[in-house]
Every structure is written in C-alpha cells, then in structure tokens.
Motif scaffolding. Sequence first.
Motif, PDB file in Angstrom:
ATOM      1  N   ASN A  72      53.939  32.152  26.119  1.00  0.00           N
ATOM      2  CA  ASN A  72      55.056  31.522  25.819  1.00  0.00           C
ATOM      3  C   ASN A  72      54.632  30.239  26.153  1.00  0.00           C
ATOM      4  OD1 ASN A  72      56.314  33.728  24.929  1.00  0.00           O
ATOM      5  ND2 ASN A  72      57.730  34.021  26.551  1.00  0.00           N
ATOM      6  N   TYR A  73      54.289  29.872  27.294  1.00  0.00           N
ATOM      7  CA  TYR A  73      54.060  28.558  27.733  1.00  0.00           C
ATOM      8  C   TYR A  73      52.639  27.751  27.747  1.00  0.00           C
ATOM      9  CZ  TYR A  73      58.543  28.745  30.177  1.00  0.00           C
ATOM     10  OH  TYR A  73      59.930  28.766  30.595  1.00  0.00           O
ATOM     11  N   GLN A  74      52.034  28.701  26.644  1.00  0.00           N
ATOM     12  CA  GLN A  74      50.464  28.190  26.205  1.00  0.00           C
ATOM     13  C   GLN A  74      49.555  27.737  27.419  1.00  0.00           C
ATOM     14  OE1 GLN A  74      51.129  24.963  23.673  1.00  0.00           O
ATOM     15  NE2 GLN A  74      52.138  26.521  21.804  1.00  0.00           N
ATOM     16  N   MET A  75      49.786  28.850  28.510  1.00  0.00           N
ATOM     17  CA  MET A  75      48.899  28.796  29.720  1.00  0.00           C
ATOM     18  C   MET A  75      47.612  29.867  29.518  1.00  0.00           C
ATOM     19  SD  MET A  75      47.972  27.055  32.511  1.00  0.00           S
ATOM     20  CE  MET A  75      49.346  26.322  33.357  1.00  0.00           C
ATOM     21  N   LYS A  76      46.563  29.422  29.837  1.00  0.00           N
ATOM     22  CA  LYS A  76      45.570  30.212  29.855  1.00  0.00           C
ATOM     23  C   LYS A  76      44.835  30.405  31.145  1.00  0.00           C
ATOM     24  CE  LYS A  76      44.154  28.738  25.080  1.00  0.00           C
ATOM     25  NZ  LYS A  76      45.395  28.647  24.727  1.00  0.00           N
ATOM     26  N   MET A  77      44.590  31.732  31.504  1.00  0.00           N
ATOM     27  CA  MET A  77      44.061  32.042  32.744  1.00  0.00           C
ATOM     28  C   MET A  77      42.963  33.172  32.882  1.00  0.00           C
ATOM     29  SD  MET A  77      46.361  34.040  35.776  1.00  0.00           S
ATOM     30  CE  MET A  77      46.739  35.594  34.548  1.00  0.00           C
ATOM     31  N   ALA A  78      41.905  33.025  33.900  1.00  0.00           N
ATOM     32  CA  ALA A  78      41.019  33.896  33.872  1.00  0.00           C
ATOM     33  C   ALA A  78      41.160  34.424  35.363  1.00  0.00           C
ATOM     34  CB  ALA A  78      39.669  33.233  33.678  1.00  0.00           C
ATOM     35  N   ILE A  79      41.024  35.793  35.445  1.00  0.00           N
ATOM     36  CA  ILE A  79      40.926  36.351  36.746  1.00  0.00           C
ATOM     37  C   ILE A  79      39.569  36.915  37.036  1.00  0.00           C
ATOM     38  CG2 ILE A  79      41.947  38.005  38.498  1.00  0.00           C
ATOM     39  CD1 ILE A  79      44.467  38.262  36.758  1.00  0.00           C
ATOM     40  N   VAL A  80      39.013  36.347  38.385  1.00  0.00           N
ATOM     41  CA  VAL A  80      37.695  36.643  38.738  1.00  0.00           C
ATOM     42  C   VAL A  80      37.793  37.823  39.581  1.00  0.00           C
ATOM     43  CG1 VAL A  80      35.551  35.806  39.836  1.00  0.00           C
ATOM     44  CG2 VAL A  80      36.659  34.241  38.382  1.00  0.00           C
ATOM     45  N   GLY A  81      37.021  38.925  39.473  1.00  0.00           N
ATOM     46  CA  GLY A  81      36.977  39.888  40.461  1.00  0.00           C
ATOM     47  C   GLY A  81      35.908  41.373  39.803  1.00  0.00           C
ATOM     48  N   PHE A 105      41.455  36.677  30.594  1.00  0.00           N
ATOM     49  CA  PHE A 105      40.182  36.913  30.996  1.00  0.00           C
ATOM     50  C   PHE A 105      39.999  37.595  32.171  1.00  0.00           C
ATOM     51  CE2 PHE A 105      40.154  33.331  27.791  1.00  0.00           C
ATOM     52  CZ  PHE A 105      39.413  33.832  26.684  1.00  0.00           C
ATOM     53  N   PHE A 106      39.523  38.588  32.140  1.00  0.00           N
ATOM     54  CA  PHE A 106      38.999  39.404  33.432  1.00  0.00           C
ATOM     55  C   PHE A 106      37.603  39.308  33.446  1.00  0.00           C
ATOM     56  CE2 PHE A 106      43.259  40.583  32.186  1.00  0.00           C
ATOM     57  CZ  PHE A 106      43.922  40.795  33.243  1.00  0.00           C
ATOM     58  N   VAL A 107      37.007  38.573  34.649  1.00  0.00           N
ATOM     59  CA  VAL A 107      35.603  38.467  34.535  1.00  0.00           C
ATOM     60  C   VAL A 107      35.075  38.535  35.938  1.00  0.00           C
ATOM     61  CG1 VAL A 107      35.537  36.895  32.387  1.00  0.00           C
ATOM     62  CG2 VAL A 107      35.750  36.033  34.533  1.00  0.00           C
ATOM     63  N   LYS A 108      33.547  38.698  35.830  1.00  0.00           N
ATOM     64  CA  LYS A 108      33.205  39.137  37.091  1.00  0.00           C
ATOM     65  C   LYS A 108      32.776  37.992  38.167  1.00  0.00           C
ATOM     66  CE  LYS A 108      31.135  43.632  36.308  1.00  0.00           C
ATOM     67  NZ  LYS A 108      32.292  44.259  36.910  1.00  0.00           N
ATOM     68  N   ASP A 109      32.598  36.757  37.424  1.00  0.00           N
ATOM     69  CA  ASP A 109      32.220  35.634  38.383  1.00  0.00           C
ATOM     70  C   ASP A 109      32.835  34.285  37.876  1.00  0.00           C
ATOM     71  OD1 ASP A 109      30.254  34.343  36.521  1.00  0.00           O
ATOM     72  OD2 ASP A 109      29.100  36.250  37.162  1.00  0.00           O
ATOM     73  N   GLU A 110      32.878  33.132  38.732  1.00  0.00           N
ATOM     74  CA  GLU A 110      33.298  32.173  38.380  1.00  0.00           C
ATOM     75  C   GLU A 110      32.776  31.496  37.085  1.00  0.00           C
ATOM     76  OE1 GLU A 110      33.843  27.922  40.294  1.00  0.00           O
ATOM     77  OE2 GLU A 110      34.951  29.380  41.465  1.00  0.00           O
ATOM     78  N   GLU A 111      31.372  31.499  36.956  1.00  0.00           N
ATOM     79  CA  GLU A 111      30.611  31.063  35.898  1.00  0.00           C
ATOM     80  C   GLU A 111      31.206  31.585  34.480  1.00  0.00           C
ATOM     81  OE1 GLU A 111      28.794  27.892  34.000  1.00  0.00           O
ATOM     82  OE2 GLU A 111      28.962  28.189  36.321  1.00  0.00           O
ATOM     83  N   ALA A 112      31.401  32.970  34.538  1.00  0.00           N
ATOM     84  CA  ALA A 112      31.836  33.600  33.291  1.00  0.00           C
ATOM     85  C   ALA A 112      33.504  33.092  32.936  1.00  0.00           C
ATOM     86  CB  ALA A 112      31.862  35.129  33.455  1.00  0.00           C
ATOM     87  N   ALA A 113      33.859  32.858  33.842  1.00  0.00           N
ATOM     88  CA  ALA A 113      35.404  32.378  33.837  1.00  0.00           C
ATOM     89  C   ALA A 113      35.279  31.183  33.061  1.00  0.00           C
ATOM     90  CB  ALA A 113      36.064  32.497  35.045  1.00  0.00           C
ATOM     91  N   LEU A 114      34.600  30.093  33.513  1.00  0.00           N
ATOM     92  CA  LEU A 114      34.550  28.722  32.912  1.00  0.00           C
ATOM     93  C   LEU A 114      34.067  28.859  31.489  1.00  0.00           C
ATOM     94  CD1 LEU A 114      33.086  26.922  36.048  1.00  0.00           C
ATOM     95  CD2 LEU A 114      35.321  26.613  35.229  1.00  0.00           C
ATOM     96  N   ASP A 115      33.146  29.714  31.302  1.00  0.00           N
ATOM     97  CA  ASP A 115      32.616  29.730  30.034  1.00  0.00           C
ATOM     98  C   ASP A 115      33.604  30.180  28.928  1.00  0.00           C
ATOM     99  OD1 ASP A 115      29.939  29.016  30.792  1.00  0.00           O
ATOM    100  OD2 ASP A 115      29.267  30.931  30.651  1.00  0.00           O
ATOM    101  N   ALA A 116      34.364  31.338  29.560  1.00  0.00           N
ATOM    102  CA  ALA A 116      35.441  31.730  28.466  1.00  0.00           C
ATOM    103  C   ALA A 116      36.289  30.881  28.352  1.00  0.00           C
ATOM    104  CB  ALA A 116      36.017  33.272  29.139  1.00  0.00           C
TER     105      ALA A 116
END
Length: 120
Positions: A72-81, A105-116
């Motif tokens: 609703n607030y157009q915020m995008k998030m990645a959780i690393v774990g 996005f739910f990703v394994k590392d910070e680099e994958a989060a940044l890419d996504a």
Amino acid sequence: NTSVNQRGDSQIAIVESTDILISNAQDALDLMASVRYLSGCDKFIIQQWNVTEDFFELKTKLAGDVLQKYTNYQMKMAIVGDFDQYDSKSLRDFIYECNHGKQFFFVKDEEAALDALHAV
C-alpha cells in the motif's frame, strides 16, 4: 543503523541491527517510516533475525499483514537469511511467489538482496 547502497538512480537502505525490528504490523509501519525518514529510500534490506519467528508462521497472518501494508505504501523489502530451515510447504510457496514478484524478496545473502531490489 542504516547505510545506503546506490546503483544509478536506485537507492537501497541497509538496516543493521541485532534486535527484532518487526514483531507486529505496527512495528513494520514504524520501521518503514524510519527507513524513509533516515535514508529517503523506498527499498530496504533487513536480516532474518530482525523479524519475529511468528512472521514465518503463515497462520499468524503477520507476513500477509506486513506485506500488504508495504504494498500500500510502495515500500520494497528484502529479508536476508536461511529459509531452508522451515518445513512449511505453504511458506516455501509464499517465498517462491514473493521472489518472482517485484515487492518482496527472501534471499540468502546481501548481494542477492541488492541485485533483486536494484532490479525493481
């Protein structure tokens, strides 16, 4: 603590904390407001340990509530774990769907989060 990663016009706030930052929907809204205020970003990364375990138990509806508010607030998030530790098929399906979208996005590392996040 937040730092900002920038690629071109895309900016992502990287939130660093050892605390649980999201334990309910109000915490998620407060975190979103803080990230926007402190960094000016509408995309951010947090670690799995920053989110209460209830988030990953879909029957609590916390994940759905948080993701709906962020949408609703157009915020995008990645959780690393490491999300392989969860046996729930519904959670795996949820993570799969999120990772094929443009919001969460739910990703394994910070680099994958940044890419996504930089790609959306």
